[in-house]
Design an enzyme around this catalytic site. Structure first.
Site, PDB file in Angstrom:
ATOM      1  N   ARG A  54      68.971   6.110  29.827  1.00 54.43           N
ATOM      2  CA  ARG A  54      67.643   6.155  29.265  1.00 54.43           C
ATOM      3  C   ARG A  54      67.136   5.137  28.567  1.00 54.43           C
ATOM      4  NH1 ARG A  54      70.319   4.687  24.969  1.00 54.43           N
ATOM      5  NH2 ARG A  54      72.485   6.615  24.786  1.00 54.43           N
ATOM      6  N   TYR A 106      43.624  15.479  15.564  1.00 58.27           N
ATOM      7  CA  TYR A 106      45.132  16.533  16.303  1.00 58.27           C
ATOM      8  C   TYR A 106      45.738  16.515  15.316  1.00 58.27           C
ATOM      9  CZ  TYR A 106      48.070  17.880  19.709  1.00 58.27           C
ATOM     10  OH  TYR A 106      49.021  18.911  20.150  1.00 58.27           O
ATOM     11  N   ASP A 178      44.061   6.936  20.437  1.00 62.27           N
ATOM     12  CA  ASP A 178      44.263   8.497  21.288  1.00 62.27           C
ATOM     13  C   ASP A 178      43.369   8.940  22.706  1.00 62.27           C
ATOM     14  OD1 ASP A 178      45.394  10.742  22.260  1.00 62.27           O
ATOM     15  OD2 ASP A 178      46.395  11.107  20.735  1.00 62.27           O
ATOM     16  N   LYS A 203      48.125  16.890  29.826  1.00 62.12           N
ATOM     17  CA  LYS A 203      46.958  16.968  30.081  1.00 62.12           C
ATOM     18  C   LYS A 203      46.358  16.561  30.965  1.00 62.12           C
ATOM     19  CE  LYS A 203      47.687  18.509  25.907  1.00 62.12           C
ATOM     20  NZ  LYS A 203      47.750  17.835  24.786  1.00 62.12           N
TER      21      LYS A 203
HETATM   22  C1  LIG Z   1      47.987  17.909  23.316  1.00 69.09           C
HETATM   23  C2  LIG Z   1      47.710  16.193  22.599  1.00 69.09           C
HETATM   24  C3  LIG Z   1      49.025  15.313  21.683  1.00 69.09           C
HETATM   25  C4  LIG Z   1      49.862  15.621  22.482  1.00 69.09           C
HETATM   26  O1  LIG Z   1      50.686  15.740  23.111  1.00 69.09           O
HETATM   27  P1  LIG Z   1      51.765  17.333  23.852  1.00 69.09           P
HETATM   28  O2  LIG Z   1      52.367  16.191  24.462  1.00 69.09           O
HETATM   29  O3  LIG Z   1      51.293  18.595  23.637  1.00 69.09           O
HETATM   30  O4  LIG Z   1      53.010  16.601  23.044  1.00 69.09           O
HETATM   31  C5  LIG Z   1      48.564  14.351  21.047  1.00 69.09           C
HETATM   32  N1  LIG Z   1      47.025  14.114  21.015  1.00 69.09           N
HETATM   33  C6  LIG Z   1      46.233  15.034  21.161  1.00 69.09           C
HETATM   34  C7  LIG Z   1      44.580  14.182  21.709  1.00 69.09           C
HETATM   35  C8  LIG Z   1      46.521  15.664  22.695  1.00 69.09           C
HETATM   36  O5  LIG Z   1      45.376  16.253  23.251  1.00 69.09           O
END
Ligand SMILES: *Cc1c(COP(=O)(O)O)cnc(C)c1O
Length: 380
Positions: A54, A106, A178, A203
């Site tokens: 952890r 988001y 982000d 992603k």
């Molecule tokens: C998918 C996404 C998230 C969330 O991520 P997870 O891995 O699904 O928790 C946050 N910000 C953006 C821009 C995203 O496309």
């Protein structure tokens, strides 16, 4: 007492014979350290930095070093999902703090603020992040953080990252970006003045729709880094060693994938723009995008693999177009090697402000001519 050379019994041998010998193997790829804990020597000390997974794990360390290098930061932290990484940023604030977020943030981020951090006493304003004047007017004495998503999801709006950073830093406010959509291949927010970068590694970093993950990269390695690290370690929303390994493996081909996906998105956006059944194409790489000039300044080598379009029709007609597509699978998420299409409003639910004729596309690595032929027949 056992005699000196007496062989161990089966169950003992089962353990002895499978002990870690990995340090003796010179493999081209790192092993996956599925170890929750690490050996202490006779003095009760650890031979290296690893104590308990952890706190830290070699696969996580590899990933954290990689992403902080690629984002030109000093420290990186990996989490079990993008939302866990995003949550850690808000957990680093304190009751009474005020944050400013994009009005088209988001969707899950909006829910996170409303459902959870609202109860923790954070206050927040959703503002138009494409307008610095509006942001400036939303600041108050308690504002500690401005959150940026550029390009935004799903309307592909662009924020002037450098301009917002200048405003924020004049007021000692942190900027978090982000950077999931552009990835560090196309945009490095820390170089534009931001303090914090977050990713959903689910992603493009992972890139194959087979793993969830998130990360934070910081410009500095001081008190904020200590706070984020204690949140990561004490709250424990960490990724597994295997997930870290998968994301690191994804990063090895990130440049090739994003280059191809960006090229596909640009070409498809140009083709869709002007089709009679398409009202508008939302893509910052198009010259008629309202913030094309800013996008060109702050992004490098392209505008990303995501685009949205508005169909000339109602929700039923829009969904019918998506249903006719054959090479674009209907699924949530993005950034994988396969092309996806999503009717975003129906995923976001009743509070969604997304137009009901909007389809969001995540371009894959297929050949562009095949993708265009697919759209030709779907729009017929
Ligand atoms: C998918 C996404 C998230 C969330 O991520 P997870 O891995 O699904 O928790 C946050 N910000 C953006 C821009 C995203 O496309």
């Amino acid at each position: 007492m056992p005699k000196k050379h007496q062989p161990f019994k089966f169950e003992t041998r089962a353990l002895q014979s499978t002990k870690n010998i990995i340090n003796e193997v010179h493999a081209i790829n790192p092993p996956i350290y599925l170890s929750s804990t690490f050996v202490r020597n006779k003095e009760g000390k650890y031979e290296d930095r690893y104590k308990y997974s952890r706190n830290d794990n070699p696969n996580r360390r590899t990933l954290e070093k990689s992403i902080s290098t690629l984002e030109n930061g000093t420290t990186g932290f990996a989490f079990g999902s993008g939302m866990a990484a995003i949550s850690a940023v808000f957990q680093s604030l304190k009751t009474g703090d005020h944050v400013i977020l994009p009005d088209d943030a988001y969707f899950n981020l909006k829910l996170l603020l409303k459902d959870i951090f609202n109860r923790w006493g954070l206050s927040y304003s959703f503002v138009n992040m494409s307008n610095i004047e509006t942001i400036s007017r939303s600041l108050n004495q308690q504002t500690r953080l401005i959150w940026i998503e550029s390009p935004s999801n799903p309307q592909l709006k662009i924020s002037d990252i450098r301009g917002i950073c200048e405003l924020a830093h004049a007021h000692q406010i942190l900027i978090a970006v982000d950077n999931t959509w552009p990835t560090p291949v196309l945009q490095n927010p820390l170089d534009l003045g931001a303090d914090i970068v977050v990713h959903s590694s689910t992603k493009y970093l992972g890139g194959h729709s087979d793993v969830l993950g998130g990360c934070i990269v910081l410009k500095e390695s001081g008190s904020l880094a200590h706070r984020i690290q204690s949140i990561q370690v004490q709250m424990g929303a960490i990724p597994s060693p295997f997930d870290c390994w998968l994301i690191s493996r994804g990063i090895q081909t990130l440049y090739l994938r994003i280059t191809k996906q960006t090229d596909n998105a640009q070409k498809l956006a140009e083709w869709l723009n002007g089709q009679p059944r398409v009202n508008r194409v939302l893509y910052p790489g198009l010259k008629d995008h309202p913030h094309h000039a800013i996008a060109t300044q702050q992004m490098k080598g392209g505008f990303g693999g995501m685009l949205s379009l508005l169909i000339d029709g109602n929700e039923i007609e829009t969904r019918a177009v998506a249903n006719k597509l054959q090479l674009f699978t209907q699924a949530t998420s993005l950034g994988g090697i396969e092309s996806l299409v999503e009717h975003r409003k129906s995923v976001e639910g009743s509070e969604s402000q997304t137009p009901s004729n909007l389809l969001r596309l995540s371009l894959g690595i297929e050949h562009i001519e095949d993708l265009i032929v697919d759209w030709e027949q779907a729009l017929r």
